[in-house]
Write a protein that holds these residues in place. Structure first.
Motif, PDB file in Angstrom:
ATOM      1  N   SER A 210       0.807  -1.161  -0.171  1.00 26.81           N
ATOM      2  CA  SER A 210      -0.009   0.070  -0.013  1.00 26.81           C
ATOM      3  C   SER A 210       0.809   1.229  -0.040  1.00 26.81           C
ATOM      4  O   SER A 210       0.588   2.441   0.834  1.00 26.81           O
ATOM      5  N   LYS A 245       1.284  -4.591   5.257  1.00 27.02           N
ATOM      6  CA  LYS A 245       1.181  -2.973   5.519  1.00 27.02           C
ATOM      7  C   LYS A 245      -0.118  -2.752   4.445  1.00 27.02           C
ATOM      8  O   LYS A 245      -0.096  -2.949   3.540  1.00 27.02           O
ATOM      9  N   LEU A 248      -5.139   2.862   4.172  1.00 36.05           N
ATOM     10  CA  LEU A 248      -5.802   3.344   4.866  1.00 36.05           C
ATOM     11  C   LEU A 248      -7.215   4.041   4.369  1.00 36.05           C
ATOM     12  O   LEU A 248      -7.896   4.570   5.028  1.00 36.05           O
ATOM     13  N   ASN A 249      -7.106   4.027   3.164  1.00 38.80           N
ATOM     14  CA  ASN A 249      -8.229   4.609   2.212  1.00 38.80           C
ATOM     15  C   ASN A 249      -9.251   3.811   1.651  1.00 38.80           C
ATOM     16  O   ASN A 249     -10.021   4.151   0.751  1.00 38.80           O
TER      17      ASN A 249
END
Length: 269
Positions: A210, A245, A248-249
């Motif tokens: 990400s 990882k 967040l979106n």
């Protein structure tokens, strides 16, 4: 604020509290105004790395640092994913991209080095990389995976992990960021090359799927099937604890679709 608790041993606790207060005062009143915020963020970061490269070669200073900042006590110890941590302090990937500083971080429980890829070296995105956002007390980072390459950095990470007193070292691997990045199959092989190099040579491996500020974007989080294809290949490599990882979106349904994929693979966190 000062540490409320470090150790059940009175003198150990007293030394750590006094040291923390001293370092906090020194950073706020001397280092931050005179050596950090009077420079651009990129210059400040480069100078910090260079300072650490010099000081790590002074054994008496390193011994003093370890003694003054010894955050170890049985009550702080924990085991997660089969990995033993001496305390709850950890440093995520991104600060020390080339594993130049681990000797200075031996008192944290874990440190993640890199955001590595399989090319010998990547210059990352055009500078400036760092942008201060004082209204949010934060910083925007646009480095773009600049590092010396997994062939070199993983050797340093393995040496740091072997020589560390208590620190667990993780390496973070990602897809190569350059204008020659190819299709999804090439991206999967890119991850696999770095994973083969990292397997068994650090306490953990973080798979970064990400990183948005790269040429390839985030194809493995845009489609759960692509994520499944990637980890089907990574599962064939005998690594230790694997972390991912995540972005967040995403909306919760989108995020859960990705989690459902990872739950079927050799992923511990």
């Amino acid at each position: 604020e000062g540490m409320a608790y470090v150790s059940e041993n009175f003198w150990h606790d007293a030394v750590n509290k006094a040291t923390t207060d001293l370092f906090t005062f020194g950073y706020k009143n001397i280092i931050k105004p005179n050596f950090v915020f009077n420079h651009t963020p990129d210059v400040a970061h480069d100078q910090m790395i260079e300072f650490c490269n010099v000081t790590k070669r002074i054994p008496p200073l390193m011994w003093l640092l370890r003694e003054m900042l010894d955050y170890t006590d049985p009550v702080l110890e924990t085991t997660v994913m089969g990995v033993d941590f001496a305390n709850p302090f950890g440093l995520s990937a991104g600060l020390d991209k080339n594993c130049d500083m681990p000797v200075l971080m031996d008192n944290v429980a874990s440190a993640s080095d890199g955001r590595l890829h399989d090319l010998p070296r990547s210059a990352g995105n055009p500078k400036p990389w760092f942008h201060r956002l004082p209204e949010y007390d934060s910083m925007m980072v646009h480095v773009g995976l600049a590092n010396d390459g997994s062939d070199k950095v993983i050797d340093r990470a393995e040496q740091a992990w072997t020589n560390a007193k208590t620190m667990q070292v993780s390496v973070s691997i990602a897809r190569t960021n350059d204008d020659k990045c190819g299709d999804l199959d090439e991206g999967i092989e890119d991850y696999c090359i770095s994973m083969r190099r990292a397997a068994g040579r650090s306490a953990m491996v973080e798979v970064n799927v990400s990183c948005p500020n790269t040429h390839a974007g985030e194809p493995f989080t845009a489609d759960p099937d692509a994520l499944d294809r990637l980890f089907t290949e990574l599962d064939k490599i005998d690594a230790r604890s694997e972390l991912v990882k995540m972005p967040l979106n995403k909306t919760w349904p989108e995020f859960k679709d990705l989690l459902d994929v990872l739950a079927e693979h050799n992923v511990q966190g």
